[in-house]
Motif scaffolding. Structure first.
Motif, PDB file in Angstrom:
ATOM      1  N   SER B  69       0.837  -1.200   0.000  1.00 36.55           N
ATOM      2  CA  SER B  69       0.000   0.000   0.000  1.00 36.55           C
ATOM      3  C   SER B  69       0.877   1.257   0.000  1.00 36.55           C
ATOM      4  CB  SER B  69      -0.887   0.024   1.251  1.00 36.55           C
ATOM      5  OG  SER B  69      -2.216  -0.233   0.922  1.00 36.55           O
ATOM      6  N   ALA B  70       1.936   1.209   0.812  1.00 33.04           N
ATOM      7  CA  ALA B  70       2.840   2.361   0.875  1.00 33.04           C
ATOM      8  C   ALA B  70       3.533   2.577  -0.464  1.00 33.04           C
ATOM      9  CB  ALA B  70       3.870   2.158   1.985  1.00 33.04           C
ATOM     10  N   THR B  71       3.918   1.479  -1.154  1.00 30.26           N
ATOM     11  CA  THR B  71       4.619   1.648  -2.432  1.00 30.26           C
ATOM     12  C   THR B  71       3.693   2.244  -3.496  1.00 30.26           C
ATOM     13  OG1 THR B  71       4.246  -0.691  -2.914  1.00 30.26           O
ATOM     14  CG2 THR B  71       6.420  -0.101  -2.090  1.00 30.26           C
ATOM     15  N   VAL B  72       2.410   1.832  -3.487  1.00 28.63           N
ATOM     16  CA  VAL B  72       1.463   2.443  -4.439  1.00 28.63           C
ATOM     17  C   VAL B  72       1.315   3.933  -4.140  1.00 28.63           C
ATOM     18  CG1 VAL B  72      -0.963   2.586  -5.096  1.00 28.63           C
ATOM     19  CG2 VAL B  72       0.138   0.392  -4.992  1.00 28.63           C
ATOM     20  N   ALA B  73       1.138   4.252  -2.858  1.00 33.24           N
ATOM     21  CA  ALA B  73       0.967   5.659  -2.478  1.00 33.24           C
ATOM     22  C   ALA B  73       2.192   6.476  -2.914  1.00 33.24           C
ATOM     23  CB  ALA B  73       0.746   5.764  -0.973  1.00 33.24           C
ATOM     24  N   MET B  74       3.388   5.919  -2.698  1.00 38.10           N
ATOM     25  CA  MET B  74       4.616   6.650  -3.060  1.00 38.10           C
ATOM     26  C   MET B  74       4.767   6.762  -4.578  1.00 38.10           C
ATOM     27  SD  MET B  74       7.513   5.697  -0.251  1.00 38.10           S
ATOM     28  CE  MET B  74       7.427   3.941  -0.401  1.00 38.10           C
ATOM     29  N   SER B  75       4.230   5.761  -5.324  1.00 36.34           N
ATOM     30  CA  SER B  75       4.351   5.840  -6.786  1.00 36.34           C
ATOM     31  C   SER B  75       3.563   7.041  -7.318  1.00 36.34           C
ATOM     32  CB  SER B  75       3.889   4.534  -7.439  1.00 36.34           C
ATOM     33  OG  SER B  75       2.485   4.425  -7.406  1.00 36.34           O
ATOM     34  N   ILE B  76       2.475   7.422  -6.626  1.00 35.62           N
ATOM     35  CA  ILE B  76       1.719   8.611  -7.052  1.00 35.62           C
ATOM     36  C   ILE B  76       2.567   9.859  -6.834  1.00 35.62           C
ATOM     37  CG2 ILE B  76      -0.330  10.032  -6.597  1.00 35.62           C
ATOM     38  CD1 ILE B  76      -1.816   7.425  -5.950  1.00 35.62           C
ATOM     39  N   LEU B  86      11.159   5.846 -10.971  1.00 37.39           N
ATOM     40  CA  LEU B  86      10.835   5.466  -9.599  1.00 37.39           C
ATOM     41  C   LEU B  86       9.383   5.015  -9.508  1.00 37.39           C
ATOM     42  CD1 LEU B  86      11.766   5.268  -6.656  1.00 37.39           C
ATOM     43  CD2 LEU B  86      10.971   7.614  -6.327  1.00 37.39           C
ATOM     44  N   ALA B  87       8.491   5.732 -10.211  1.00 37.43           N
ATOM     45  CA  ALA B  87       7.065   5.374 -10.173  1.00 37.43           C
ATOM     46  C   ALA B  87       6.867   3.944 -10.666  1.00 37.43           C
ATOM     47  CB  ALA B  87       6.259   6.352 -11.021  1.00 37.43           C
ATOM     48  N   ILE B  92       6.043  -1.907  -9.768  1.00 33.61           N
ATOM     49  CA  ILE B  92       6.449  -3.301  -9.982  1.00 33.61           C
ATOM     50  C   ILE B  92       6.676  -3.991  -8.640  1.00 33.61           C
ATOM     51  CG2 ILE B  92       8.314  -4.747 -10.877  1.00 33.61           C
ATOM     52  CD1 ILE B  92       8.398  -2.788 -13.289  1.00 33.61           C
ATOM     53  N   ILE B  93       7.267  -3.256  -7.676  1.00 36.25           N
ATOM     54  CA  ILE B  93       7.428  -3.824  -6.327  1.00 36.25           C
ATOM     55  C   ILE B  93       6.052  -4.192  -5.764  1.00 36.25           C
ATOM     56  CG2 ILE B  93       8.106  -3.297  -3.944  1.00 36.25           C
ATOM     57  CD1 ILE B  93      10.322  -1.512  -5.126  1.00 36.25           C
ATOM     58  N   THR B  94       5.064  -3.311  -5.969  1.00 36.29           N
ATOM     59  CA  THR B  94       3.707  -3.583  -5.482  1.00 36.29           C
ATOM     60  C   THR B  94       3.165  -4.878  -6.081  1.00 36.29           C
ATOM     61  OG1 THR B  94       3.359  -1.201  -5.473  1.00 36.29           O
ATOM     62  CG2 THR B  94       1.418  -2.586  -5.202  1.00 36.29           C
ATOM     63  N   ILE B  95       3.343  -5.036  -7.396  1.00 39.58           N
ATOM     64  CA  ILE B  95       2.834  -6.234  -8.065  1.00 39.58           C
ATOM     65  C   ILE B  95       3.522  -7.479  -7.498  1.00 39.58           C
ATOM     66  CG2 ILE B  95       2.730  -7.452 -10.279  1.00 39.58           C
ATOM     67  CD1 ILE B  95       2.419  -4.692 -11.618  1.00 39.58           C
ATOM     68  N   LEU B  96       4.848  -7.395  -7.305  1.00 40.81           N
ATOM     69  CA  LEU B  96       5.578  -8.546  -6.768  1.00 40.81           C
ATOM     70  C   LEU B  96       5.076  -8.892  -5.370  1.00 40.81           C
ATOM     71  CD1 LEU B  96       9.214  -7.795  -7.994  1.00 40.81           C
ATOM     72  CD2 LEU B  96       7.568  -9.445  -8.915  1.00 40.81           C
ATOM     73  N   LEU B  97       4.866  -7.863  -4.534  1.00 40.11           N
ATOM     74  CA  LEU B  97       4.378  -8.109  -3.178  1.00 40.11           C
ATOM     75  C   LEU B  97       2.999  -8.764  -3.209  1.00 40.11           C
ATOM     76  CD1 LEU B  97       5.513  -4.796  -1.441  1.00 40.11           C
ATOM     77  CD2 LEU B  97       6.343  -7.088  -0.916  1.00 40.11           C
ATOM     78  N   GLY B  98       2.136  -8.284  -4.125  1.00 40.69           N
ATOM     79  CA  GLY B  98       0.804  -8.878  -4.263  1.00 40.69           C
ATOM     80  C   GLY B  98       0.908 -10.346  -4.643  1.00 40.69           C
ATOM     81  N   LEU B  99       1.860 -10.670  -5.536  1.00 43.03           N
ATOM     82  CA  LEU B  99       2.034 -12.068  -5.950  1.00 43.03           C
ATOM     83  C   LEU B  99       2.529 -12.918  -4.787  1.00 43.03           C
ATOM     84  CD1 LEU B  99       3.541 -11.612  -9.537  1.00 43.03           C
ATOM     85  CD2 LEU B  99       1.251 -12.411  -8.931  1.00 43.03           C
ATOM     86  N   VAL B 163       1.903   4.507 -17.094  1.00 39.88           N
ATOM     87  CA  VAL B 163       2.952   5.421 -16.630  1.00 39.88           C
ATOM     88  C   VAL B 163       4.135   5.363 -17.609  1.00 39.88           C
ATOM     89  CG1 VAL B 163       4.631   5.891 -14.797  1.00 39.88           C
ATOM     90  CG2 VAL B 163       2.279   5.330 -14.201  1.00 39.88           C
ATOM     91  N   LEU B 164       4.485   4.126 -18.027  1.00 41.48           N
ATOM     92  CA  LEU B 164       5.586   3.956 -18.983  1.00 41.48           C
ATOM     93  C   LEU B 164       5.313   4.704 -20.277  1.00 41.48           C
ATOM     94  CD1 LEU B 164       6.894   0.273 -18.915  1.00 41.48           C
ATOM     95  CD2 LEU B 164       8.197   2.386 -18.627  1.00 41.48           C
ATOM     96  N   LYS B 165       4.054   4.579 -20.770  1.00 41.20           N
ATOM     97  CA  LYS B 165       3.692   5.241 -22.025  1.00 41.20           C
ATOM     98  C   LYS B 165       3.381   6.712 -21.823  1.00 41.20           C
ATOM     99  CE  LYS B 165       1.690   1.326 -24.558  1.00 41.20           C
ATOM    100  NZ  LYS B 165       0.397   0.747 -24.981  1.00 41.20           N
ATOM    101  N   GLU B 166       3.460   7.168 -20.577  1.00 40.82           N
ATOM    102  CA  GLU B 166       3.168   8.561 -20.207  1.00 40.82           C
ATOM    103  C   GLU B 166       1.729   8.964 -20.498  1.00 40.82           C
ATOM    104  OE1 GLU B 166       6.246  11.323 -21.222  1.00 40.82           O
ATOM    105  OE2 GLU B 166       7.796   9.943 -20.537  1.00 40.82           O
TER     106      GLU B 166
END
Lengths: 94, 201
Positions: B69-76, B86-87, B92-99, B163-166
């Protein structure tokens, strides 16, 4: 334009909140492993309540949004708690 | 920016998201009420059954969700500060943690199922009504929560690509915020599932 909502929350705020949330989780695990009898339920739910307050207020940005969202969230929680209490009273005094 | 360029209303988007989140809260809230009633009716069975769940796995999963949750919030924050790398890294860290959370759930459920504890199992039925209710609610509620995790992961994947594609950028990131809100709600629900199933024994 209408979409000016550029409140930027610093990384540090999120990290501090995260540290607090993890600490609270560990506290609730430790406290519930010690047998406190009927108090256990109350303590565990109280800590969960405090944790959700911080998640809503910081992670979910309620602190920085229009007050309407906070009031509506409070209303939804109030509705749930009311239904829970009424249901439990029904079962307890049946 | 002229009105022709921008046909968005971020406040309306977020209002819609919050309304949806309220329906989610009531959905899980209803299940919590069912849990409370059956716990009140079968205190001993719920007490003994809850002791069979692993507090360690539960605690680890709680911390995983809090960090994600913190990583998603920080990505914003990273998107707002135009730090695309960084975003994306945080997402990606969030996705890995979810997995990792889902893998832990797999082992947890696998352990129960190997011991013939699952809804509809004869072994479980022999243990009595209270145990059937506890594990019925356990599988249903954690299962519904895991489904929400899967949906959240798909959303975060879409956000990462955007985000990657802006498509999501420091000017327009309301989709990112709404996706984040969904992920936080999933975290919020777990904050209550964890003590109710794992801790209160």
């Amino acid at each position: 334009m209408e979409n000016e909502h550029n409140h930027i929350v610093p990384y540090k705020t999120f990290l501090l909140i995260l540290a607090g949330l993890i600490t609270l989780t560990l506290i609730s695990v430790i406290l519930t492993q010690i047998s406190l009898g009927t108090l256990t339920v109350a303590i565990a739910l109280l800590i969960a309540g405090v944790k959700s307050f911080y998640v809503l207020r910081y992670f979910m940005h309620l602190k920085f949004e229009t007050r309407l969202f906070s009031f509506a969230t409070f209303g939804a929680i109030l509705l749930l708690v009311a239904i829970l209490l009424i249901t439990l009273l029904d079962y307890i005094y049946r | 920016m002229s009105a022709i360029e921008s046909h968005r209303d971020d406040l309306a988007s977020k209002t819609g998201m919050w309304l949806f989140l309220f329906t989610e809260m009531l959905l899980f809230g209803g299940l919590f009420i069912v849990y409370s009633v059956y716990r009140y009716l079968n205190p001993t069975a719920f007490h003994l059954a809850a002791e069979e769940l692993s507090v360690v796995i539960g605690t680890v999963n709680t911390i995983i969700l809090l960090v994600s949750s913190a990583t998603v919030a920080m990505s914003i924050t990273a998107v707002q500060k135009r730090n695309k790398k960084l975003a994306v890294a945080l997402l990606i860290i969030t996705i890995l943690l979810g997995l990792v959370f889902l893998v832990n759930k797999y082992f947890e459920w696998g352990h129960h199922i190997r011991e013939h504890i699952y809804p509809g199992s004869n072994v479980l039925a022999l243990r009595g009504h209270g145990d059937v209710m506890f594990y019925g609610l356990y599988f249903f509620m954690t299962g519904l929560h895991a489904l929400h995790i899967i949906v959240g992961l798909i959303l975060i994947l879409i956000i990462s690509v955007s985000v990657l594609k802006e498509k999501i950028n420091s000017e327009d990131y309301v989709f990112h915020e709404n996706g984040g809100l969904y992920w936080h709600l999933v975290d919020l629900i777990w904050i209550f599932l964890f003590p109710l199933f794992y801790l209160i024994t």
